[in-house]
Design a protein around this motif. Structure first.
Motif, short mmCIF file in Angstrom:
data_model
loop_
_atom_site.label_atom_id
_atom_site.label_comp_id
_atom_site.label_asym_id
_atom_site.label_seq_id
_atom_site.Cartn_x
_atom_site.Cartn_y
_atom_site.Cartn_z
N ARG A 22 70.78 -26.29 -32.81
CA ARG A 22 71.53 -26.53 -31.56
C ARG A 22 72.65 -27.54 -31.77
NH1 ARG A 22 68.83 -24.60 -26.69
NH2 ARG A 22 66.87 -23.67 -27.33
N THR A 25 75.39 -25.85 -33.69
CA THR A 25 76.13 -24.94 -32.81
C THR A 25 77.09 -25.71 -31.93
OG1 THR A 25 74.26 -23.41 -32.81
CG2 THR A 25 75.86 -23.16 -31.05
N LEU A 26 76.66 -26.85 -31.41
CA LEU A 26 77.55 -27.67 -30.59
C LEU A 26 78.73 -28.18 -31.42
CD1 LEU A 26 78.17 -29.11 -27.94
CD2 LEU A 26 76.71 -30.98 -28.71
N SER A 28 79.99 -26.83 -34.10
CA SER A 28 80.84 -25.68 -34.40
C SER A 28 81.70 -25.31 -33.20
CB SER A 28 79.96 -24.49 -34.81
OG SER A 28 80.72 -23.34 -34.98
N SER A 29 81.13 -25.40 -32.02
CA SER A 29 81.89 -25.10 -30.81
C SER A 29 83.03 -26.09 -30.61
CB SER A 29 80.97 -25.13 -29.59
OG SER A 29 79.96 -24.17 -29.71
N ALA A 32 85.74 -25.28 -33.11
CA ALA A 32 86.46 -24.06 -32.72
C ALA A 32 87.42 -24.32 -31.57
CB ALA A 32 85.45 -22.96 -32.34
N VAL A 33 86.99 -25.08 -30.58
CA VAL A 33 87.86 -25.38 -29.45
C VAL A 33 89.06 -26.21 -29.89
CG1 VAL A 33 87.99 -26.70 -27.30
CG2 VAL A 33 86.10 -25.12 -27.67
N VAL A 56 87.99 -17.40 -33.16
CA VAL A 56 87.02 -16.97 -32.14
C VAL A 56 85.98 -16.03 -32.75
CG1 VAL A 56 86.77 -15.63 -30.01
CG2 VAL A 56 88.55 -17.36 -30.18
N TRP A 59 83.57 -18.02 -34.88
CA TRP A 59 82.70 -18.82 -34.00
C TRP A 59 81.63 -17.95 -33.35
CZ3 TRP A 59 82.83 -19.04 -28.42
CH2 TRP A 59 82.02 -20.04 -27.90
N LEU A 60 82.03 -16.77 -32.87
CA LEU A 60 81.04 -15.86 -32.26
C LEU A 60 80.01 -15.39 -33.29
CD1 LEU A 60 83.32 -13.73 -29.92
CD2 LEU A 60 81.61 -15.44 -29.26
N LEU A 63 77.60 -18.21 -33.68
CA LEU A 63 76.71 -18.29 -32.51
C LEU A 63 75.63 -17.22 -32.56
CD1 LEU A 63 79.06 -19.03 -29.48
CD2 LEU A 63 77.48 -20.57 -30.64
N HIS A 67 71.81 -18.22 -32.68
CA HIS A 67 70.94 -17.78 -31.58
C HIS A 67 69.72 -17.01 -32.10
CE1 HIS A 67 69.76 -16.48 -27.62
NE2 HIS A 67 69.75 -15.22 -28.04
#
Length: 105
Positions: A22, A25-26, A28-29, A32-33, A56, A59-60, A63, A67
């Protein structure tokens, strides 16, 4: 004398690993942003838009891998992370970092 590994609480290690996924993932987000923000801040050329689209997609993909792993770790006896999933996670992380550096430079 106890046998190594028999007195270990099996529920703690998967929980720590799930929390690590988690956090990753945060992170990485956020990367990406920030990379998207930098890529779209320019003139809006087709190269910048294509770069943003690639960011994008990477990043997907990350994710999706994360997940799947988080869901697998929620089971009573999680299975070992497969080589393909590990390679996909590493490839997404390296590619996202490379695109972030390319966008900044």
């Amino acid at each position: 004398m106890s046998v190594p590994g028999t007195d270990r609480d099996a529920g703690l290690q998967p929980e720590r690993t799930r929390l690590a996924w988690r956090r990753t993932t945060l992170a990485s987000s956020v990367v990406a942003v920030l990379a998207l923000r930098q890529a779209l801040r320019g003139s809006g050329s087709s190269t910048e838009v294509a770069g943003a689209a690639v960011i994008v997609l990477i990043w997907l993909a990350f994710l999706w891998v994360a997940h799947r792993r988080i869901r697998a770790l929620a089971t009573g006896r999680p299975r070992v992370l497969g080589a393909r999933s590990a390679l996909a996670a590493v490839a997404c992380t390296v590619a996202l970092a490379a695109f972030a550096v390319a966008v900044i430079l």
